[in-house]
Design a protein around this motif. Structure first.
Motif, short mmCIF file in Angstrom:
data_model
loop_
_atom_site.label_atom_id
_atom_site.label_comp_id
_atom_site.label_asym_id
_atom_site.label_seq_id
_atom_site.Cartn_x
_atom_site.Cartn_y
_atom_site.Cartn_z
N GLN A 193 0.82 -1.21 0.00
CA GLN A 193 0.00 0.00 0.00
C GLN A 193 0.86 1.26 0.00
O GLN A 193 2.04 1.24 0.35
N SER A 194 0.23 2.36 -0.37
CA SER A 194 0.90 3.66 -0.37
C SER A 194 1.08 4.15 1.07
O SER A 194 0.56 3.56 2.02
N LYS A 200 -6.57 9.34 -1.54
CA LYS A 200 -6.59 8.18 -2.44
C LYS A 200 -5.46 7.25 -2.02
O LYS A 200 -4.28 7.64 -2.04
N SER A 235 -3.51 3.58 -2.52
CA SER A 235 -3.28 2.54 -3.53
C SER A 235 -2.85 1.24 -2.89
O SER A 235 -2.32 1.21 -1.76
N CYS A 236 -3.05 0.16 -3.63
CA CYS A 236 -2.74 -1.20 -3.17
C CYS A 236 -2.22 -1.97 -4.38
O CYS A 236 -3.00 -2.34 -5.27
N GLU A 237 -0.91 -2.16 -4.44
CA GLU A 237 -0.29 -2.85 -5.57
C GLU A 237 -0.12 -4.33 -5.26
O GLU A 237 0.51 -4.69 -4.25
N SER A 256 -9.64 0.16 -10.09
CA SER A 256 -8.45 -0.67 -10.29
C SER A 256 -7.83 -0.36 -11.64
O SER A 256 -8.51 0.10 -12.56
N THR A 263 -2.98 -2.73 -9.63
CA THR A 263 -3.17 -1.85 -8.48
C THR A 263 -4.65 -1.50 -8.31
O THR A 263 -5.34 -1.20 -9.29
N TYR A 288 -7.34 1.04 -6.01
CA TYR A 288 -7.35 2.34 -5.35
C TYR A 288 -8.64 2.51 -4.57
O TYR A 288 -9.71 2.07 -5.00
#
Lengths: 125, 107
Positions: free
Chosen positions: A6-7, A19, A21-23, A72, A78, A80
């Motif tokens: 995650q960010s 926002k 993110s999740c990669e 996504s 990723t 979001y």
């Protein structure tokens, strides 16, 4: 191995948007749904919504409808989660989590088998 | 929404003890019940799904049971690494809901 990264920490003023993110890596991104769960300080876990990465279908908790957008990007593996009109009560750690499925006979069981490391969102003036 | 109520909220125990945590649903959820363990500053970790199915890699001292509205998670012999907070979660009906957590502390 499966990883959800995650960010980083976000600090926001009330009324702003965030926002997260999740990669994903280590598995076929489009074959699984990703959910978002948050945890306020010292509190339990609260489900927010999910996205089916393959087709972009989403569903969110009624509590957040109108404020949450889950998207996504399959080219980037990723997902979001954007939350708008932030309030101090939105201060929490936000997690993404992958849903695994096990089928017993005709019964489908869903559970969160992998989680991101969490993103702290702090809302304060 | 289905309410999930765990008891106790906190529990003190010693290494080697057998402990049981209870989770009650506000309506029947069959066996759509999962258990997670969370340590401070970390993401939850899946222990058990479908009420009694042990997730791969989780020690067999963790035992889940129950159906309908009443469920239990038993740790047969506590190890030092088991001191954490435990959450139940129902996946029967949207929205997904979690219990309030049971904090397991060292006596």
């Amino acid at each position: 191995q499966v990883q959800l990264v995650q960010s980083g920490t976000e600090v926001k003023n009330p009324g702003a948007s965030v926002k997260v993110s999740c990669e994903a890596s280590g598995y076929s991104f489009t074959n699984y749904a990703l959910h978002w769960v948050r945890q306020a300080p010292g509190q339990s876990l609260e489900w927010m919504g999910w996205i089916t990465a393959g087709n972009g279908n989403t569903k969110s908790s009624q509590k957040f409808q109108g404020r949450i957008t889950i998207t996504s990007d399959t080219s980037a593996n990723t997902a979001y989660m954007e939350l708008s009109s932030l309030k101090s009560e939105d201060t929490a750690v936000y997690y993404c989590a992958r849903v695994a499925i096990t089928i017993f006979g005709e019964v489908i069981h869903r559970y969160f088998d992998y989680w991101g490391q969490g993103t702290l969102v702090s809302v304060s003036s | 929404d289905i309410q999930m109520t765990q008891s106790p909220s906190s529990l003190s125990a010693s290494v080697g003890d057998r402990v049981t945590i209870t989770c009650r649903a506000s309506q029947s959820i069959s066996i759509y019940l999962n258990w997670y363990q969370q340590k401070p500053g970390k993401a939850p970790k899946l222990l058990m799904f479908a009420a009694s199915s042990l997730q791969s890699g989780v020690p067999s001292r963790f035992i889940g049971s129950g159906s309908g509205t009443d469920f239990t998670l038993t740790i047969s012999s506590l190890q030092p690494e088991d001191f954490a907070t435990y959450y139940c979660q129902q996946s029967n009906t949207a929205p997904i809901t979690f219990g309030q957590g049971t904090r397991l502390e060292i006596k």
